[in-house]
Scaffold this motif. Structure first.
Motif, PDB file in Angstrom:
ATOM      1  N   LEU A   1       0.323  11.191   5.471  1.00 57.07           N
ATOM      2  CA  LEU A   1       0.873  10.082   5.031  1.00 57.07           C
ATOM      3  C   LEU A   1       1.740   9.047   5.892  1.00 57.07           C
ATOM      4  O   LEU A   1       1.633   7.998   5.893  1.00 57.07           O
ATOM      5  CB  LEU A   1       1.675  10.372   3.715  1.00 57.07           C
ATOM      6  CG  LEU A   1       1.992   9.129   2.799  1.00 57.07           C
ATOM      7  CD1 LEU A   1       0.557   8.523   2.202  1.00 57.07           C
ATOM      8  CD2 LEU A   1       2.796   9.548   1.522  1.00 57.07           C
ATOM      9  N   THR A   2       2.567   9.801   6.706  1.00 55.55           N
ATOM     10  CA  THR A   2       3.366   9.153   7.775  1.00 55.55           C
ATOM     11  C   THR A   2       2.125   8.234   8.475  1.00 55.55           C
ATOM     12  O   THR A   2       2.710   7.176   9.037  1.00 55.55           O
ATOM     13  CB  THR A   2       4.269  10.098   8.417  1.00 55.55           C
ATOM     14  OG1 THR A   2       4.931  10.990   7.391  1.00 55.55           O
ATOM     15  CG2 THR A   2       5.054   9.431   9.585  1.00 55.55           C
ATOM     16  N   ALA A   3       1.226   8.926   8.942  1.00 57.52           N
ATOM     17  CA  ALA A   3       0.237   8.240  10.138  1.00 57.52           C
ATOM     18  C   ALA A   3      -0.423   7.203   9.297  1.00 57.52           C
ATOM     19  O   ALA A   3      -0.422   5.893   9.963  1.00 57.52           O
ATOM     20  CB  ALA A   3      -0.749   9.425  10.515  1.00 57.52           C
TER      21      ALA A   3
ATOM     22  N   ALA B   1      -3.235   1.417   0.363  1.00 54.79           N
ATOM     23  CA  ALA B   1      -3.621   0.107   0.758  1.00 54.79           C
ATOM     24  C   ALA B   1      -3.743  -0.813  -0.816  1.00 54.79           C
ATOM     25  O   ALA B   1      -3.406  -1.892  -0.726  1.00 54.79           O
ATOM     26  CB  ALA B   1      -4.874   0.037   1.485  1.00 54.79           C
ATOM     27  N   GLY B   2      -4.177  -0.025  -1.800  1.00 56.17           N
ATOM     28  CA  GLY B   2      -4.465  -0.679  -3.146  1.00 56.17           C
ATOM     29  C   GLY B   2      -3.160  -1.034  -3.698  1.00 56.17           C
ATOM     30  O   GLY B   2      -3.094  -1.510  -4.677  1.00 56.17           O
ATOM     31  N   GLY B   3      -1.969  -0.089  -3.542  1.00 57.72           N
ATOM     32  CA  GLY B   3      -0.714  -0.056  -4.136  1.00 57.72           C
ATOM     33  C   GLY B   3      -0.502   1.151  -4.935  1.00 57.72           C
ATOM     34  O   GLY B   3      -1.506   1.318  -5.534  1.00 57.72           O
ATOM     35  N   ILE B   4       0.654   1.521  -4.978  1.00 61.59           N
ATOM     36  CA  ILE B   4       0.892   3.075  -5.773  1.00 61.59           C
ATOM     37  C   ILE B   4       2.366   2.884  -6.161  1.00 61.59           C
ATOM     38  O   ILE B   4       3.181   2.568  -5.138  1.00 61.59           O
ATOM     39  CB  ILE B   4       0.359   4.156  -4.950  1.00 61.59           C
ATOM     40  CG1 ILE B   4       0.513   5.392  -6.021  1.00 61.59           C
ATOM     41  CG2 ILE B   4       1.198   4.331  -3.763  1.00 61.59           C
ATOM     42  CD1 ILE B   4      -0.697   5.778  -6.921  1.00 61.59           C
TER      43      ILE B   4
ATOM     44  N   ASN C   1       1.319  -0.311   8.713  1.00 63.15           N
ATOM     45  CA  ASN C   1       2.447  -0.859   8.709  1.00 63.15           C
ATOM     46  C   ASN C   1       3.047  -0.886   7.179  1.00 63.15           C
ATOM     47  O   ASN C   1       3.332  -2.204   7.128  1.00 63.15           O
ATOM     48  CB  ASN C   1       2.307  -2.431   9.585  1.00 63.15           C
ATOM     49  CG  ASN C   1       3.458  -2.590  10.050  1.00 63.15           C
ATOM     50  OD1 ASN C   1       4.403  -1.925  10.228  1.00 63.15           O
ATOM     51  ND2 ASN C   1       3.797  -3.990  10.168  1.00 63.15           N
ATOM     52  N   VAL C   2       3.195  -0.184   6.615  1.00 65.31           N
ATOM     53  CA  VAL C   2       3.892  -0.494   5.174  1.00 65.31           C
ATOM     54  C   VAL C   2       4.778   1.071   4.945  1.00 65.31           C
ATOM     55  O   VAL C   2       4.642   2.085   5.863  1.00 65.31           O
ATOM     56  CB  VAL C   2       2.595  -0.143   3.984  1.00 65.31           C
ATOM     57  CG1 VAL C   2       2.013  -1.593   4.000  1.00 65.31           C
ATOM     58  CG2 VAL C   2       2.040   0.811   4.091  1.00 65.31           C
ATOM     59  N   THR C   3       5.759   0.839   4.136  1.00 68.85           N
ATOM     60  CA  THR C   3       6.515   1.897   3.714  1.00 68.85           C
ATOM     61  C   THR C   3       6.012   2.282   2.237  1.00 68.85           C
ATOM     62  O   THR C   3       5.841   1.604   1.477  1.00 68.85           O
ATOM     63  CB  THR C   3       7.831   1.252   3.591  1.00 68.85           C
ATOM     64  OG1 THR C   3       8.498   0.955   4.612  1.00 68.85           O
ATOM     65  CG2 THR C   3       8.906   2.583   3.303  1.00 68.85           C
TER      66      THR C   3
END
Ligand SMILES: Cc1ncc(COP(=O)(O)O)c(C=O)c1O
Length: 430
Positions: free
Chosen positions: A145-147, A128-131, A153-155
């Protein structure tokens, strides 16, 4: 004639810091004064030595790989900021390290997240925070991680961490080439690539290998890196797509003991054209971004751990210097952080640098265990209660790799010095 350990420590002190009269000086301040001001035990880090290590490595790897500082070596925000200011990204291994990196101002895309047991909560917060990338290390993690990605709703950009078949000969602590909880065995990569590709929420970007730490032989590193590129080529072929990143790991060593050489960066650099050729010859790797993620090499030489003698005691003919610091702050220097043979870190008396007389002493910390030993029968100046002792090569895997709760002593003071400025990282409680 000084014993080799003594001249080894002195040589290190001269090449990293400065000696004037009786004093070891860091950032042009006598260590004696810093100890008086901030108390002991005290970790002192010299920012200019960190920058020097970074720049030497960046120059050697120029045009080949980007450096990501491995935060676990010393997870101090000011130190992370220093390396990022030099151009580094970071490699983290927990949500805690992610938060420190954020606090240090690291951009999310510059953060790589590895580690064998990433939990659902930390994955969710980091996604959610960005990586920059998450390095997958187990089938459960792929599912987890897939779940999370589907729910948010991100890749998510991911890499596959591979436990290589070829072991890193020469590394003090091997982490590849044998059964290991880190990453996926190289023998299983087809299956793993298939699993990752079948999850549309995961964007497979590359591979990550880390074969061992404390490698002082550039030929060993180059052989590991060559093998890493070979594995990357196979992953790209199985996936049928080009790779964007190849993370070759850290593990670059520094000398701790008399007789240890320095990693020869010129020779390392001279081996890179061959690797570049290897990359260019595979169209699926030709545009990949290479990463090297050292911790120890960047932070280790810049730090010293300063302790004060509380008592000097002779027991049955053996002289002990009993100090206010030890394995609870610096487990590695006591020889209990994975070392098979206990050998002493380079050690000296920072306010007795011009002493001409020496005697043998065993230097121990304040814990009620014989494990808490910093040096065994070393030649030291004739020291007594109140005098200082400094352990060199202590900037990496120091306080945060130590059992700080054991015997409930206070945390040590920690300071970072650069250009005459002192940043207090932690001040020991009175
Ligand atoms: C995945 C990974 N990267 C980088 C490092 C840093 O290693 P070093 O400090 O030896 O460079 C480690 C250390 O354990 C690691 O596990």
């Amino acid at each position: 004639m000084p014993p080799p350990e003594k001249s080894f420590a002195r040589d290190l002190a001269t090449s990293h810091f400065a000696i004037a009269g009786a004093d070891l000086r860091i950032g042009d301040i006598p260590v004696r004064e810093l100890a008086a001001r901030y108390g002991t035990p005290l970790f002192i880090y010299d920012g200019s030595v960190m920058r020097r290590s970074y720049r030497a490595l960046a120059e050697a790897l120029s045009g080949f790989a980007r450096i990501h500082y491995s935060v676990k070596a010393n997870p101090t925000a000011a130190i992370i900021r220093l390396f990022c200011d030099e151009g580094a990204g970071v490699e983290i291994a927990s949500l805690g390290e992610y938060r420190v990196a954020q606090a240090a101002g690291v951009k999310p895309e510059d953060i790589l997240f590895a580690g064998p047991a990433k939990g659902a909560r930390e994955l969710e917060i980091v996604v959610a925070g960005g990586i920059g990338e998450i390095h997958l290390e187990s089938l459960e993690e792929i599912a987890r991680l897939t779940a999370i990605a589907a729910r948010l709703n991100v890749t998510v950009p991911v890499s596959i961490r591979v436990n290589p078949v070829a072991s890193a000969q020469g590394g003090a602590m091997r982490m590849g080439g044998k059964p290991a909880p880190f990453g996926f065995d190289e023998e299983t990569i087809s299956e793993v690539v298939g699993k990752v590709l079948s999850a549309p929420q995961l964007d497979l970007r590359g591979v990550h290998l880390f074969a061992g730490t404390q490698i002082l032989d550039e030929a060993v590193l180059l052989a590991q890196w060559r093998h890493g590129i070979d594995v990357a080529g196979r992953v790209a072929a199985i996936a049928g797509q080009p790779l964007k990143t190849i993370d070759l790991g850290g593990g670059l060593g520094i000398p701790y003991f008399a007789g240890d050489g320095q990693l020869d960066l010129a020779k390392l650099s001279a081996g890179l054209p061959g690797l570049r050729q290897q990359l260019k010859s595979d169209p699926r790797l030709a545009d990949a971004r290479l990463v090297v993620e050292p911790g120890r090499f960047l932070a280790g030489p810049a730090g010293i751990y300063v302790v004060a003698i509380n008592a000097a005691k002779v027991s049955r003919g053996a002289r002990f210097l009993i100090t206010d610091g030890g394995m609870h702050h610096h487990l590695a220097a006591s020889g209990n952080l994975g070392q098979i043979i206990k050998r002493d870190y380079p050690i000296l008396a920072p306010a007795h640098m011009n002493a001409t007389e020496a005697s043998s002493a065993t230097i121990v910390g304040p814990l009620c265990t014989p494990l808490d030993t910093l040096a065994r029968k070393v030649e030291m100046p004739n020291l007594s209660a109140g005098d200082l002792i400094a352990v060199l090569q202590s900037g990496a895997y120091g306080r945060t790799a130590s059992p700080v709760g054991f015997l409930s002593h206070p945390l040590p003071s920690e300071i970072l010095i650069e250009d005459g400025k002192i940043e207090v990282i932690h001040l020991k409680e009175a």
